[in-house]
Every structure is written in structure tokens, then in C-alpha cells.
Enzyme design. Structure first.
Site, PDB file in Angstrom:
ATOM      1  N   ALA A  29       0.808  -1.226   0.000  1.00 48.13           N
ATOM      2  CA  ALA A  29       0.000   0.000   0.000  1.00 48.13           C
ATOM      3  C   ALA A  29       0.843   1.278   0.000  1.00 48.13           C
ATOM      4  O   ALA A  29       0.399   2.338  -0.448  1.00 48.13           O
ATOM      5  CB  ALA A  29      -0.932  -0.024   1.204  1.00 48.13           C
ATOM      6  N   THR A  33       0.249   5.623  -1.509  1.00 46.46           N
ATOM      7  CA  THR A  33      -0.137   6.710  -0.582  1.00 46.46           C
ATOM      8  C   THR A  33       0.019   8.073  -1.255  1.00 46.46           C
ATOM      9  O   THR A  33      -0.800   8.978  -1.029  1.00 46.46           O
ATOM     10  CB  THR A  33       0.698   6.687   0.717  1.00 46.46           C
ATOM     11  OG1 THR A  33       2.096   6.616   0.387  1.00 46.46           O
ATOM     12  CG2 THR A  33       0.302   5.496   1.587  1.00 46.46           C
ATOM     13  N   HIS A 126      -4.060 -10.192  -3.293  1.00 45.14           N
ATOM     14  CA  HIS A 126      -5.217  -9.884  -2.443  1.00 45.14           C
ATOM     15  C   HIS A 126      -6.390  -9.366  -3.249  1.00 45.14           C
ATOM     16  O   HIS A 126      -7.306  -8.757  -2.705  1.00 45.14           O
ATOM     17  CB  HIS A 126      -4.815  -8.874  -1.362  1.00 45.14           C
ATOM     18  CG  HIS A 126      -3.794  -9.439  -0.408  1.00 45.14           C
ATOM     19  ND1 HIS A 126      -2.933  -8.631   0.303  1.00 45.14           N
ATOM     20  CD2 HIS A 126      -3.469 -10.710  -0.083  1.00 45.14           C
ATOM     21  CE1 HIS A 126      -2.139  -9.394   1.039  1.00 45.14           C
ATOM     22  NE2 HIS A 126      -2.441 -10.672   0.823  1.00 45.14           N
ATOM     23  N   SER A 200       5.690  -2.008   1.659  1.00 46.50           N
ATOM     24  CA  SER A 200       4.951  -2.986   2.455  1.00 46.50           C
ATOM     25  C   SER A 200       5.598  -3.141   3.822  1.00 46.50           C
ATOM     26  O   SER A 200       6.815  -3.196   3.958  1.00 46.50           O
ATOM     27  CB  SER A 200       4.910  -4.344   1.759  1.00 46.50           C
ATOM     28  OG  SER A 200       4.183  -5.271   2.578  1.00 46.50           O
TER      29      SER A 200
HETATM   30  N1  APR Z   1       7.257   5.952   0.959  1.00 47.21           N
HETATM   31  C1  APR Z   1       7.810   4.914   1.625  1.00 47.21           C
HETATM   32  N2  APR Z   1       7.102   4.078   2.431  1.00 47.21           N
HETATM   33  C2  APR Z   1       5.791   4.346   2.589  1.00 47.21           C
HETATM   34  C3  APR Z   1       5.142   5.422   1.944  1.00 47.21           C
HETATM   35  C4  APR Z   1       5.952   6.245   1.098  1.00 47.21           C
HETATM   36  N3  APR Z   1       5.442   7.295   0.439  1.00 47.21           N
HETATM   37  N4  APR Z   1       3.828   5.413   2.328  1.00 47.21           N
HETATM   38  C5  APR Z   1       3.681   4.384   3.178  1.00 47.21           C
HETATM   39  N5  APR Z   1       4.844   3.735   3.333  1.00 47.21           N
HETATM   40  C6  APR Z   1       5.084   2.511   4.117  1.00 47.21           C
HETATM   41  C7  APR Z   1       4.581   2.547   5.535  1.00 47.21           C
HETATM   42  O1  APR Z   1       5.575   3.031   6.419  1.00 47.21           O
HETATM   43  C8  APR Z   1       4.246   1.079   5.796  1.00 47.21           C
HETATM   44  O2  APR Z   1       5.312   0.407   6.444  1.00 47.21           O
HETATM   45  O3  APR Z   1       4.336   1.488   3.473  1.00 47.21           O
HETATM   46  C9  APR Z   1       4.023   0.470   4.416  1.00 47.21           C
HETATM   47  C10 APR Z   1       2.595   0.018   4.179  1.00 47.21           C
HETATM   48  O4  APR Z   1       2.339  -1.029   5.087  1.00 47.21           O
HETATM   49  P1  APR Z   1       0.838  -1.495   5.346  1.00 47.21           P
HETATM   50  O5  APR Z   1      -0.011  -0.321   5.598  1.00 47.21           O
HETATM   51  O6  APR Z   1       0.911  -2.609   6.356  1.00 47.21           O
HETATM   52  O7  APR Z   1       0.369  -2.085   3.914  1.00 47.21           O
HETATM   53  P2  APR Z   1       0.732  -3.493   3.283  1.00 47.21           P
HETATM   54  O8  APR Z   1       2.086  -3.967   3.731  1.00 47.21           O
HETATM   55  O9  APR Z   1       0.506  -3.365   1.831  1.00 47.21           O
HETATM   56  O10 APR Z   1      -0.385  -4.453   3.923  1.00 47.21           O
HETATM   57  C11 APR Z   1      -0.371  -5.802   3.484  1.00 47.21           C
HETATM   58  O11 APR Z   1      -2.368  -6.180   4.770  1.00 47.21           O
HETATM   59  O12 APR Z   1      -4.396  -5.386   5.457  1.00 47.21           O
HETATM   60  C12 APR Z   1      -3.785  -6.243   4.576  1.00 47.21           C
HETATM   61  O13 APR Z   1      -4.647  -6.964   2.528  1.00 47.21           O
HETATM   62  C13 APR Z   1      -4.069  -5.851   3.155  1.00 47.21           C
HETATM   63  O14 APR Z   1      -2.607  -6.042   1.225  1.00 47.21           O
HETATM   64  C14 APR Z   1      -2.705  -5.555   2.558  1.00 47.21           C
HETATM   65  C15 APR Z   1      -1.778  -6.317   3.485  1.00 47.21           C
END
Ligand code: APR
Length: 253
Positions: A29, A33, A126, A200
């Protein structure tokens, strides 16, 4: 190695990309962002505002199905107007340059497709939230149709003509992972020589197992993420900088 600064991070990443034959990006995700779609676990992220609805609850409770759709339509404005960010565009550039055979994503926002990578080379672990499916007969429903019915019958989730429940084409907690996507992701991971995890937190299994699988199969591992992850010690390069800033130099014209 944790890159001491952005310039070093970009230079090290450029060297690894140049020397790689087959690069597999693994996105989360964080790559979206900057496109206006919140991630899940950062402050202000989706799970800090909504409790994820487990699949069993969705299946057993009409109130939970309605709540699930209510939450999804609250997000529709952000999803509908989101455009691919600098990370998406850089990965699309590398794909079209032949450096990336396919991309594995945990994201459901369809932005890798929007960046110009063909759907057949995007492995969605997902699922995808930009359309819906009947869980019984797999009929596809567009979100506009679901929303019209949802609002016409007093904010109740519509069911399929076959009687099955209609859900966004995403994988909820407690729902089976898509077997084909997992199989393809495993094949790609085992064959690549550079695995790049982008945006992630690497906390959700089985998806979080792919960086480890890549490393165990001899690939170099890069982790680009603002915050640390539990796989950082394994990585050949850790980049704790903004994804858009890191990947902007790799965007082609
Ligand atoms: N630059 C660098 N890192 C970033 C940025 C950015 N602009 N924006 C966010 N992040 C980092 C955050 O610090 C965080 O560690 O991206 C990471 C996103 O982590 P999560 O919110 O946990 O998302 P994700 O890892 O994709 O979640 C995995 O969990 O809820 C389930 O199915 C959902 O696919 C998702 C899975």
C-alpha cells in the site's frame, strides 16, 4: 546495507537494476499513498479507522455485508480519482524496458494496471477492489451497479440473481488465497535475480513470505519502505525514504 541517504539509495538501486536479468517488484500500500489512497498500518491508515471485516463475518451476517459495502463506498472518492504515482510509473518503465517479466502486488487499487502494465503480468495476491464478484457463481458486477442497488434498497447489500453474496473481488482475512496467483508469484519469485519489496510492512502472511523465498533462492533483496520491516537484516539494500523520491529517476519518458 541501509542506504545512508537518498542519493546513495538511488545509486545502489540503479546498480542492482542494471545488473539484474529478471526483477520482480513486490508492492504494498505504501506505493499508493502519494496517489491519495491511505495505507493500512501507518498513522491515519485504513486499519486505524476501520476494523477489517473477517470473511466469516461477511458470510454469516447481513449487517457485516452492509458495513463492508458502506466502508468501501466511503473510499470510492479516493480510489476513483487516484492516478498511478511515481513508483508505479517507474516500475512500468522498467517493465516496458524488459527488466520486469511481471509484478506481484498485495494492492487492490488497480493502479499498476492504470500505469500501463498489462493485467496478465500483474499478480494480485489480495484481489482487486475496483469491481465485485458473486461468491457463489463468480458473476462480475460493476461497483456502480452495486452502489445503485445499495442506495435504492436503504443501504443494504444486494445479492446476486443466483442468491449468492456479492463482494468486492478482494481477499479478506480468513478467505482462501487465490491459488493461481500464489502459484504464479512463487514461480516468479524463485526465477528472479532481484526482488524489490516496495511500500509494504511485510507483516501479512503468506504474502510476507515471498521476500524470504526470493533470498533463499539466490536473488538479491531490496526493501524500499519508510519504516523498518522484520526482513531488513536479510536485505542486500534497505531504503528508508519516500518511494516516489526513490523511483522518480527511473521514470522513462
Ligand atoms: N514511501 C515509503 N514508504 C511508505 C510510503 C511512502 N510514500 N507510504 C507508506 N509507506 C510505508 C509505511 O511506512 C508502511 O510500512 O508502506 C508500508 C505500508 O504497510 P501497510 O499499511 O501494512 O500495507 P501493506 O504492507 O501493503 O499491507 C499488506 O495487509 O491489510 C492487509 O490486505 C491488506 O494487502 C494488505 C496487506
Amino acid at each position: 546495507m541501509i542506504a545512508p541517504d537518498l542519493a546513495t539509495a538511488i545509486s545502489e538501486l540503479r546498480g542492482l537494476i542494471a545488473g539484474a536479468q529478471s526483477i520482480i517488484p513486490f508492492t504494498g500500500a505504501g506505493i499508493s499513498t502519494e496517489c491519495g489512497i491511505p495505507d493500512f498500518r501507518s498513522p491515519g491508515g485504513l486499519w486505524t479507522k476501520n476494523r477489517p471485516i473477517p470473511f466469516d463475518d461477511f458470510m454469516t451476517s447481513s449487517e457485516m455485508r452492509t458495513e463492508s459495502w458502506r466502508q468501501r463506498f466511503v473510499l470510492e472518492e479516493s480510489f476513483a480519482q487516484a492516478q498511478p504515482g511515481r513508483g508505479h510509473r517507474a516500475l512500468a518503465t522498467l517493465y516496458h524496458a524488459g527488466k520486469i517479466p511481471a509484478l506481484v502486488t498485495q494492492n487492490i487499487d488497480n493502479l499498476h494496471q492504470a500505469s500501463g502494465i498489462p493485467p496478465q503480468d500483474i499478480v494480485e495476491l489480495h484481489g482487486n477492489t475496483t469491481y465485485a464478484l458473486c461468491l457463489a457463481c463468480a458473476t462480475r458486477y460493476e461497483l456502480s451497479w452495486v452502489r445503485e442497488k445499495f442506495e435504492a434498497n436503504g443501504q443494504h447489500a444486494p445479492d446476486c440473481t443466483c442468491g449468492g453474496y456479492i463482494k468486492t473481488a478482494t481477499v479478506s482475512f480468513g478467505q482462501a488465497m487465490p491459488a493461481e496467483a500464489m502459484q504464479r508469484a512463487e514461480e516468479l519469485t524463485k526465477r528472479c535475480d532481484l526482488f524489490v519489496a516496495v511500500g509494504s510492512s511485510l507483516v501479512v502472511w503468506p504474502a510476507a513470505g515471498f521476500p524470504l523465498m526470493a533470498k533463499r533462492n539466490g536473488a538479491a533483496l531490496v526493501i524500499v519502505n519508510r519504516e523498518s520491516t522484520e526482513f531488513d537484516e536479510l536485505a542486500d539494500l534497505v531504503v528508508r525514504h519516500d518511494i516516489g523520491d526513490v523511483f522518480a529517476p527511473f521514470i522513462g519518458n
